[in-house]
Motif scaffolding. Structure first.
Motif, PDB file in Angstrom:
ATOM      1  N   SER A   1      -4.843   0.898  -4.959  1.00 26.34           N
ATOM      2  CA  SER A   1      -6.036   0.755  -4.109  1.00 26.34           C
ATOM      3  C   SER A   1      -7.263   1.478  -4.633  1.00 26.34           C
ATOM      4  O   SER A   1      -8.382   1.097  -4.319  1.00 26.34           O
ATOM      5  CB  SER A   1      -5.758   1.300  -2.707  1.00 26.34           C
ATOM      6  OG  SER A   1      -4.763   0.554  -2.075  1.00 26.34           O
TER       7      SER A   1
ATOM      8  N   ARG B   1      -3.472  -4.480  -0.922  1.00 22.36           N
ATOM      9  CA  ARG B   1      -2.381  -3.682  -0.371  1.00 22.36           C
ATOM     10  C   ARG B   1      -1.140  -3.646  -1.264  1.00 22.36           C
ATOM     11  O   ARG B   1      -0.180  -4.384  -1.046  1.00 22.36           O
ATOM     12  CB  ARG B   1      -1.986  -4.170   1.043  1.00 22.36           C
ATOM     13  CG  ARG B   1      -3.117  -4.489   1.980  1.00 22.36           C
ATOM     14  CD  ARG B   1      -4.055  -3.322   2.207  1.00 22.36           C
ATOM     15  NE  ARG B   1      -3.317  -2.153   2.576  1.00 22.36           N
ATOM     16  CZ  ARG B   1      -3.462  -0.965   1.963  1.00 22.36           C
ATOM     17  NH1 ARG B   1      -4.324  -0.800   0.974  1.00 22.36           N
ATOM     18  NH2 ARG B   1      -2.744   0.056   2.340  1.00 22.36           N
TER      19      ARG B   1
ATOM     20  N   ASN C   1      -6.674  14.834  -0.546  1.00 25.79           N
ATOM     21  CA  ASN C   1      -7.634  14.078   0.246  1.00 25.79           C
ATOM     22  C   ASN C   1      -7.721  14.785   1.600  1.00 25.79           C
ATOM     23  O   ASN C   1      -6.690  14.923   2.259  1.00 25.79           O
ATOM     24  CB  ASN C   1      -7.125  12.630   0.424  1.00 25.79           C
ATOM     25  CG  ASN C   1      -8.020  11.785   1.315  1.00 25.79           C
ATOM     26  OD1 ASN C   1      -9.085  12.222   1.726  1.00 25.79           O
ATOM     27  ND2 ASN C   1      -7.562  10.583   1.630  1.00 25.79           N
TER      28      ASN C   1
ATOM     29  N   GLY D   1       0.854  -1.185   0.000  1.00 25.57           N
ATOM     30  CA  GLY D   1       0.000   0.000   0.000  1.00 25.57           C
ATOM     31  C   GLY D   1       0.889   1.233   0.000  1.00 25.57           C
ATOM     32  O   GLY D   1       2.029   1.194   0.488  1.00 25.57           O
ATOM     33  N   ALA D   2       0.357   2.325  -0.555  1.00 24.40           N
ATOM     34  CA  ALA D   2       1.143   3.561  -0.568  1.00 24.40           C
ATOM     35  C   ALA D   2       1.392   4.055   0.852  1.00 24.40           C
ATOM     36  O   ALA D   2       2.389   4.731   1.117  1.00 24.40           O
ATOM     37  CB  ALA D   2       0.432   4.628  -1.396  1.00 24.40           C
TER      38      ALA D   2
ATOM     39  N   CYS E   1      -0.300  16.461  -1.501  1.00 23.12           N
ATOM     40  CA  CYS E   1      -1.329  15.499  -1.880  1.00 23.12           C
ATOM     41  C   CYS E   1      -2.139  16.111  -3.017  1.00 23.12           C
ATOM     42  O   CYS E   1      -2.868  17.076  -2.816  1.00 23.12           O
ATOM     43  CB  CYS E   1      -2.218  15.231  -0.661  1.00 23.12           C
ATOM     44  SG  CYS E   1      -3.357  13.871  -0.853  1.00 23.12           S
TER      45      CYS E   1
ATOM     46  N   THR F   1      -0.924   4.381  -6.112  1.00 21.37           N
ATOM     47  CA  THR F   1      -1.461   3.189  -5.451  1.00 21.37           C
ATOM     48  C   THR F   1      -2.347   2.387  -6.393  1.00 21.37           C
ATOM     49  O   THR F   1      -2.936   2.948  -7.326  1.00 21.37           O
ATOM     50  CB  THR F   1      -2.274   3.577  -4.200  1.00 21.37           C
ATOM     51  OG1 THR F   1      -2.792   2.388  -3.602  1.00 21.37           O
ATOM     52  CG2 THR F   1      -3.442   4.498  -4.531  1.00 21.37           C
TER      53      THR F   1
ATOM     54  N   ALA G   1      -2.404   9.538  -5.195  1.00 25.82           N
ATOM     55  CA  ALA G   1      -3.256   8.352  -5.017  1.00 25.82           C
ATOM     56  C   ALA G   1      -4.484   8.387  -5.931  1.00 25.82           C
ATOM     57  O   ALA G   1      -5.046   7.346  -6.265  1.00 25.82           O
ATOM     58  CB  ALA G   1      -3.697   8.241  -3.554  1.00 25.82           C
ATOM     59  N   TYR G   2      -4.883   9.612  -6.330  1.00 28.17           N
ATOM     60  CA  TYR G   2      -6.109   9.757  -7.132  1.00 28.17           C
ATOM     61  C   TYR G   2      -5.823  10.245  -8.543  1.00 28.17           C
ATOM     62  O   TYR G   2      -6.719  10.732  -9.228  1.00 28.17           O
ATOM     63  CB  TYR G   2      -7.073  10.725  -6.413  1.00 28.17           C
ATOM     64  CG  TYR G   2      -7.418  10.216  -5.036  1.00 28.17           C
ATOM     65  CD1 TYR G   2      -8.373   9.223  -4.866  1.00 28.17           C
ATOM     66  CD2 TYR G   2      -6.739  10.681  -3.909  1.00 28.17           C
ATOM     67  CE1 TYR G   2      -8.649   8.713  -3.619  1.00 28.17           C
ATOM     68  CE2 TYR G   2      -7.015  10.174  -2.654  1.00 28.17           C
ATOM     69  CZ  TYR G   2      -7.973   9.189  -2.515  1.00 28.17           C
ATOM     70  OH  TYR G   2      -8.250   8.670  -1.278  1.00 28.17           O
TER      71      TYR G   2
ATOM     72  N   TYR H   1      -0.271  11.624   7.381  1.00 30.82           N
ATOM     73  CA  TYR H   1       0.940  12.457   7.429  1.00 30.82           C
ATOM     74  C   TYR H   1       1.371  12.847   8.846  1.00 30.82           C
ATOM     75  O   TYR H   1       2.552  12.695   9.185  1.00 30.82           O
ATOM     76  CB  TYR H   1       0.796  13.711   6.551  1.00 30.82           C
ATOM     77  CG  TYR H   1       0.497  13.467   5.087  1.00 30.82           C
ATOM     78  CD1 TYR H   1       0.910  12.307   4.435  1.00 30.82           C
ATOM     79  CD2 TYR H   1      -0.193  14.412   4.331  1.00 30.82           C
ATOM     80  CE1 TYR H   1       0.628  12.102   3.082  1.00 30.82           C
ATOM     81  CE2 TYR H   1      -0.474  14.211   2.985  1.00 30.82           C
ATOM     82  CZ  TYR H   1      -0.064  13.059   2.373  1.00 30.82           C
ATOM     83  OH  TYR H   1      -0.347  12.858   1.052  1.00 30.82           O
TER      84      TYR H   1
ATOM     85  N   ASP I   1       1.955  13.028  -3.667  1.00 35.52           N
ATOM     86  CA  ASP I   1       1.071  11.894  -3.380  1.00 35.52           C
ATOM     87  C   ASP I   1      -0.086  11.945  -4.376  1.00 35.52           C
ATOM     88  O   ASP I   1      -0.994  12.761  -4.244  1.00 35.52           O
ATOM     89  CB  ASP I   1       0.580  11.978  -1.930  1.00 35.52           C
ATOM     90  CG  ASP I   1      -0.248  10.766  -1.526  1.00 35.52           C
ATOM     91  OD1 ASP I   1      -0.746  10.043  -2.407  1.00 35.52           O
ATOM     92  OD2 ASP I   1      -0.410  10.546  -0.304  1.00 35.52           O
TER      93      ASP I   1
END
Ligand SMILES: *Cc1c(COP(=O)(O)O)cnc(C)c1O
Length: 385
Positions: A244, A253, A185, A105-106, A181, A242, A214-215, A134, A212
């Motif tokens: 995820s 993960r 998020n 996982g990230a 990020c 990620t 993630a999205y 964080y 980051d």
């Protein structure tokens, strides 16, 4: 309550063990609301969970096949170097395998970054509110957390956007890591190319910037840059991604980091907990990468629903900003907790941040309709703003 743990050993001698002060100060883990429990509690067939930013699609068919195949080999340890996955990522993103680190996982890569680059007396900077992990990273690493408040993305709007100038001003000679990020998020806003590049150019060379993303796969604004592009030529930048979210593998993960400087990726690989990207996760991630067209189509569907939900909420007078992620942010301020509780009473689980707002993940069209209906029912009883 005493933070010291007391017990009695077999020999009858008292033992007194004391966790590190930084660990004592960590909040105890609080599990999210479980939809099955909630449904039972309020006496409905099914509750809708829009709290963790997963995608609502079932695992990709190729992933299910890869998992079935890999299952027959799980008496063996996984490949500790994730060689096949790393090669597939290198090919996909046009980087060298040496620039990549995979992780469980990230979030585990976040922890590895903190372990690899923080010493007592150093600091770690990030916007706030942002990803909940964080501040914990800093605490566990014994580093100081520098939190820079979000600012309104539009005049008169809620504080929902990175203040890159503020972040830059807050960085000092102790700052080893900065997390950006993008999209953020839980607010869903994103920083654009010009300001991000100016920020990266100004950050001291000794400070590692973690983008980051993630999205990333849900970003539709062409002015929001791909972190891998702005990373080029900047050895103090890494991009975190990620499997995820868009790729649908949250339960397995696996995440990855791409560094401009292979030495940075190597440092992160050195703090890898052996075998923590398991065999099934590796096989699934490789299969998911090979199904990218399907993933793209799914992301487009999520974006369509995101835009529909945004418009529907605005029609209802909720000041929702454009989101670049697979969730929307409802800046409800003091009405946040009461609203989230009332929504749960109508079988919809969201993610409230007390005093600030509610993050609602994009679900299936049907789930989003359930949410909107619950919102309409709740709105009559809970005053918004
Ligand atoms: C979900 C998320 C991650 C990573 O999640 P993993 O499941 O650990 O890969 C990282 N950063 C942000 C901002 C996230 O929202």
């Amino acid at each position: 309550m005493s933070a010291t743990l007391r017990g009695r050993q077999a020999g009858g001698r008292d033992v007194v063990v004391t966790p590190r002060a930084a660990v004592q100060a960590l909040p105890a883990y609080k599990p999210g609301r479980n939809p099955a429990d909630l449904a039972r509690e309020i006496g409905v067939d099914r509750a809708v969970k829009l709290a963790s930013n997963e995608v609502a699609f079932p695992p990709l068919p190729a992933v299910v096949r890869a998992l079935a195949e890999a299952a027959g080999e799980t008496n063996r340890y996984p490949d500790n170097g994730a060689v096949v996955l790393t090669r597939a990522l290198a090919d996909r993103y046009g980087v060298a395998p040496e620039q990549i680190a995979t992780g469980g996982g990230a979030v585990m890569l976040c922890q590895q970054l903190a372990q690899s680059f923080s010493d007592p007396g150093t600091s770690l900077a990030f916007a706030w509110r942002s990803f909940e992990m964080y501040p914990l990273l800093a605490q566990v690493a014994g580093a100081r957390a520098i939190q820079v408040p979000l600012v309104p993305g539009r005049p008169g709007g809620p504080a929902d956007t990175h203040d890159l100038d503020g972040l830059l001003a807050a960085i000092d000679e102790t700052t080893r890591l900065v997390f950006v990020c993008n999209p953020n998020n839980p607010t869903g806003t994103a920083v654009r190319r010009g300001p991000l590049e100016a920020f990266l150019d100004a950050v001291p060379a000794e400070t590692l910037v973690v983008l980051d993303e993630a999205y990333r796969e849900f970003v539709t604004d062409p002015d929001v840059p791909d972190g891998l592009e702005v990373m080029r030529g900047r050895p103090n930048v890494v991009v975190l991604r990620t499997f995820s979210k868009a790729w649908g593998l949250a339960g397995l993960r696996v995440g990855y980091l791409i560094a401009e400087d292979p030495a940075v990726a190597e440092a992160v690989r050195k703090t890898f907990v052996p075998f923590s990207v398991n065999m099934l996760a590796q096989a699934a991630a490789v299969a998911a990468l090979a199904s990218e067209d399907e993933v793209r189509a799914r992301c487009a569907a999520v974006v369509g629903e995101r835009d529909r939900l945004t418009a529907a909420l605005r029609e209802r007078g909720v000041p929702v900003e454009d989101s670049q992620a697979n969730f929307v942010w409802l800046p409800l301020g003091e009405a946040t907790v009461a609203t989230a509780q009332a929504l749960e009473g109508r079988a919809v689980i969201t993610r409230p941040f007390a005093g600030e707002g509610i993050r609602v993940s994009i679900g299936t069209p049907e789930e989003n309709d359930v949410f909107l209906a619950a919102w309409d029912a709740v709105r009559a009883t809970v005053p918004v703003r």
